[in-house]
Design a protein around this motif. Structure first.
Motif, PDB file in Angstrom:
ATOM      1  N   LYS A 106       0.807  -1.222   0.000  1.00 29.20           N
ATOM      2  CA  LYS A 106       0.000   0.000   0.000  1.00 29.20           C
ATOM      3  C   LYS A 106       0.837   1.269   0.000  1.00 29.20           C
ATOM      4  N   LEU A 107       2.126   1.157   0.203  1.00 29.69           N
ATOM      5  CA  LEU A 107       2.987   2.319   0.388  1.00 29.69           C
ATOM      6  C   LEU A 107       3.225   3.060  -0.921  1.00 29.69           C
ATOM      7  N   VAL A 108       3.066   4.385  -0.873  1.00 30.30           N
ATOM      8  CA  VAL A 108       3.332   5.252  -2.021  1.00 30.30           C
ATOM      9  C   VAL A 108       4.323   6.334  -1.573  1.00 30.30           C
ATOM     10  N   PRO A 109       5.606   6.198  -1.901  1.00 32.09           N
ATOM     11  CA  PRO A 109       6.562   7.250  -1.530  1.00 32.09           C
ATOM     12  C   PRO A 109       6.240   8.542  -2.268  1.00 32.09           C
ATOM     13  N   ILE A 110       6.267   9.657  -1.561  1.00 30.20           N
ATOM     14  CA  ILE A 110       5.972  10.952  -2.169  1.00 30.20           C
ATOM     15  C   ILE A 110       7.081  11.949  -1.817  1.00 30.20           C
ATOM     16  N   PRO A 111       7.254  12.982  -2.632  1.00 26.07           N
ATOM     17  CA  PRO A 111       8.255  14.010  -2.315  1.00 26.07           C
ATOM     18  C   PRO A 111       7.774  14.875  -1.157  1.00 26.07           C
ATOM     19  N   PRO A 112       8.659  15.669  -0.568  1.00 27.81           N
ATOM     20  CA  PRO A 112       8.242  16.505   0.561  1.00 27.81           C
ATOM     21  C   PRO A 112       7.312  17.633   0.146  1.00 27.81           C
ATOM     22  N   GLY A 113       6.506  18.098   1.115  1.00 27.86           N
ATOM     23  CA  GLY A 113       5.665  19.268   0.933  1.00 27.86           C
ATOM     24  C   GLY A 113       6.004  20.290   2.005  1.00 27.86           C
ATOM     25  N   PHE A 114       5.180  21.322   2.116  1.00 25.31           N
ATOM     26  CA  PHE A 114       5.413  22.355   3.116  1.00 25.31           C
ATOM     27  C   PHE A 114       4.094  23.067   3.414  1.00 25.31           C
ATOM     28  N   GLY A 115       4.072  23.788   4.514  1.00 24.12           N
ATOM     29  CA  GLY A 115       2.856  24.465   4.925  1.00 24.12           C
ATOM     30  C   GLY A 115       2.552  25.674   4.052  1.00 24.12           C
ATOM     31  N   ILE A 116       1.279  25.820   3.647  1.00 23.18           N
ATOM     32  CA  ILE A 116       0.858  26.936   2.800  1.00 23.18           C
ATOM     33  C   ILE A 116      -0.490  27.466   3.283  1.00 23.18           C
ATOM     34  N   LYS A 117      -0.787  28.701   2.913  1.00 24.11           N
ATOM     35  CA  LYS A 117      -2.107  29.260   3.204  1.00 24.11           C
ATOM     36  C   LYS A 117      -3.113  28.716   2.195  1.00 24.11           C
ATOM     37  N   ILE A 118      -4.209  28.157   2.684  1.00 27.31           N
ATOM     38  CA  ILE A 118      -5.260  27.673   1.788  1.00 27.31           C
ATOM     39  C   ILE A 118      -6.586  28.382   2.014  1.00 27.31           C
ATOM     40  N   TRP A 119      -6.718  29.116   3.134  1.00 28.74           N
ATOM     41  CA  TRP A 119      -7.958  29.832   3.442  1.00 28.74           C
ATOM     42  C   TRP A 119      -7.661  31.265   3.862  1.00 28.74           C
ATOM     43  N   ASN A 120      -8.626  32.148   3.613  1.00 29.97           N
ATOM     44  CA  ASN A 120      -8.526  33.495   4.143  1.00 29.97           C
ATOM     45  C   ASN A 120      -8.822  33.464   5.645  1.00 29.97           C
ATOM     46  N   LYS A 121      -8.780  34.620   6.282  1.00 29.27           N
ATOM     47  CA  LYS A 121      -8.925  34.650   7.733  1.00 29.27           C
ATOM     48  C   LYS A 121     -10.300  34.154   8.177  1.00 29.27           C
ATOM     49  N   LYS A 122     -11.350  34.574   7.484  1.00 25.30           N
ATOM     50  CA  LYS A 122     -12.705  34.169   7.846  1.00 25.30           C
ATOM     51  C   LYS A 122     -12.861  32.658   7.754  1.00 25.30           C
ATOM     52  N   ASP A 123     -12.440  32.091   6.635  1.00 19.82           N
ATOM     53  CA  ASP A 123     -12.576  30.638   6.451  1.00 19.82           C
ATOM     54  C   ASP A 123     -11.681  29.866   7.416  1.00 19.82           C
ATOM     55  N   SER A 124     -10.520  30.410   7.742  1.00 14.96           N
ATOM     56  CA  SER A 124      -9.639  29.761   8.720  1.00 14.96           C
ATOM     57  C   SER A 124     -10.322  29.675  10.078  1.00 14.96           C
TER      58      SER A 124
END
Length: 354
Positions: A106-124
């Motif tokens: 079941k293992l799928v090796p993936i490259p690294p990611g990083f934290g990003i903004k996905i919502w505005n303040k209201k939606d957050s």
């Protein structure tokens, strides 16, 4: 007519670490088809320890009367959570040891990611409050920690801030920027910290404009040994991104527990010329093409390798182009999700961009 998918995300997921993959889900399925719900995850048994919050994100895709279960493991350690592995249909993991990469079906090796903004303040704020109440969190995850996670997501730049990269700026002197943490972990004391220090010292003695250093608390047990390359005031993330984009090259090392750090993923997204020490863990390639980094063989070669990239514009630009290509073909959020989903839904083609 395309049959509609519905995607459910575990509301107890650590949002800052999950944001990269939530963005991928939005891009692949459309934002309106992705929601948070605790119901599909009732059968997901979780360990009762403090590290679990930083370990993985779970999501379920409902399609054609079937529910497909997925885990994205962003833990620094190479260990696989057996509870989560047993529960899911596909288990994506960033930090996979080179010895075990093909040992689990079941293992799928993936490259690294990083934290990003996905919502505005209201939606957050809305997601923060709603998900806390529906997530059935373990008692050790207090609301303050949950709140901080969502606010950290909001303070991060959006993915476009990394992707929209200008060429490195050449003034009278080449500009090099590098900041990192002075980590207290055993492997970092032995390798990461000394390697970063050596890179900084090399840059300071070359004919370049260098800016940066290692962020450290003065109470750190190794602070005195690193005082000449350290600073004690945090650099905001917007300044970090802006200056990294300007840098003629960037430096990467495996970080905590020898993991692929966020920096490597950010460098791919920016399309940077990357000087890197040897990676400890497995990383997927783009159709077997060489990984787009200039690997430093020994600490003694850092100076000569940095000089090479500064002086050889053609080679430096080739590294940049290959890094950008790797990001677009392999490491982009939508590409990571697409590879994972195709593991269990072979005919899957993403169809949404909103």
């Amino acid at each position: 007519m395309i049959q509609q998918y519905k995607v459910y995300i575990d509301p107890s997921s650590k949002i800052l670490y999950s944001s990269y993959y939530i963005k991928g889900l939005y891009d692949c399925f459309g934002k309106k088809h992705v929601t948070f719900s605790s119901k599909p995850f009732i059968g997901l048994k979780k360990r009762k320890d403090n590290e679990l919050f930083d370990h993985f994100m779970a999501f379920v895709i409902a399609w054609g009367g079937t529910e497909y279960k997925f885990i994205v493991d962003f833990w620094d350690k190479t260990l696989i959570d057996e509870y989560a592995y047993h529960w899911c249909d596909a288990y994506a993991k960033i930090n996979v040891s080179k010895e075990s990469v093909f040992k689990k079906d079941k293992l799928v090796p993936i490259p690294p990611g990083f934290g990003i903004k996905i919502w505005n303040k209201k939606d957050s704020l809305i997601h923060c409050l709603k998900n806390y109440f529906i997530s059935k969190r373990d008692p050790h995850i207090k609301f303050s920690r949950h709140w901080e996670d969502y606010m950290d997501q909001y303070e991060r730049p959006a993915i476009k801030a990394y992707e929209n990269n200008d060429s490195d700026i050449l003034n009278k002197k080449p500009y090099i920027f590098m900041i990192g943490r002075l980590w207290p972990h055993v492997n970092c004391i032995k390798t990461t910290n000394p390697l970063r220090r050596e890179f900084i010292r090399v840059c300071k003695k070359l004919d370049v404009e260098f800016e940066g250093g290692l962020f450290a608390n003065s109470n750190h047990p190794e602070y005195e040994a690193y005082k000449d390359v350290s600073f004690t005031s945090k650099v905001d993330v917007q300044t970090y991104v802006r200056n990294t984009k300007k840098s003629i090259l960037v430096f990467n090392t495996p970080a905590v527990h020898d993991c692929h750090g966020w920096k490597l993923a950010e460098y791919f997204a920016m399309g940077k010329a990357i000087v890197s020490t040897k990676l400890s863990n497995y990383i997927p390639l783009d159709n077997d093409a060489a990984l787009p980094i200039h690997e430093v063989s020994t600490v003694d070669n850092i100076e000569s390798d940095v000089k090479l990239l500064i002086e050889d514009a053609a080679y430096r630009n080739d590294l940049k182009n290959r890094a950008r290509k790797y990001y677009n073909n392999v490491a982009k959020p939508s590409k990571v999700i697409e590879v994972l989903v195709k593991k269990v839904i072979p005919g899957f083609q993403h169809y949404a961009r909103s």
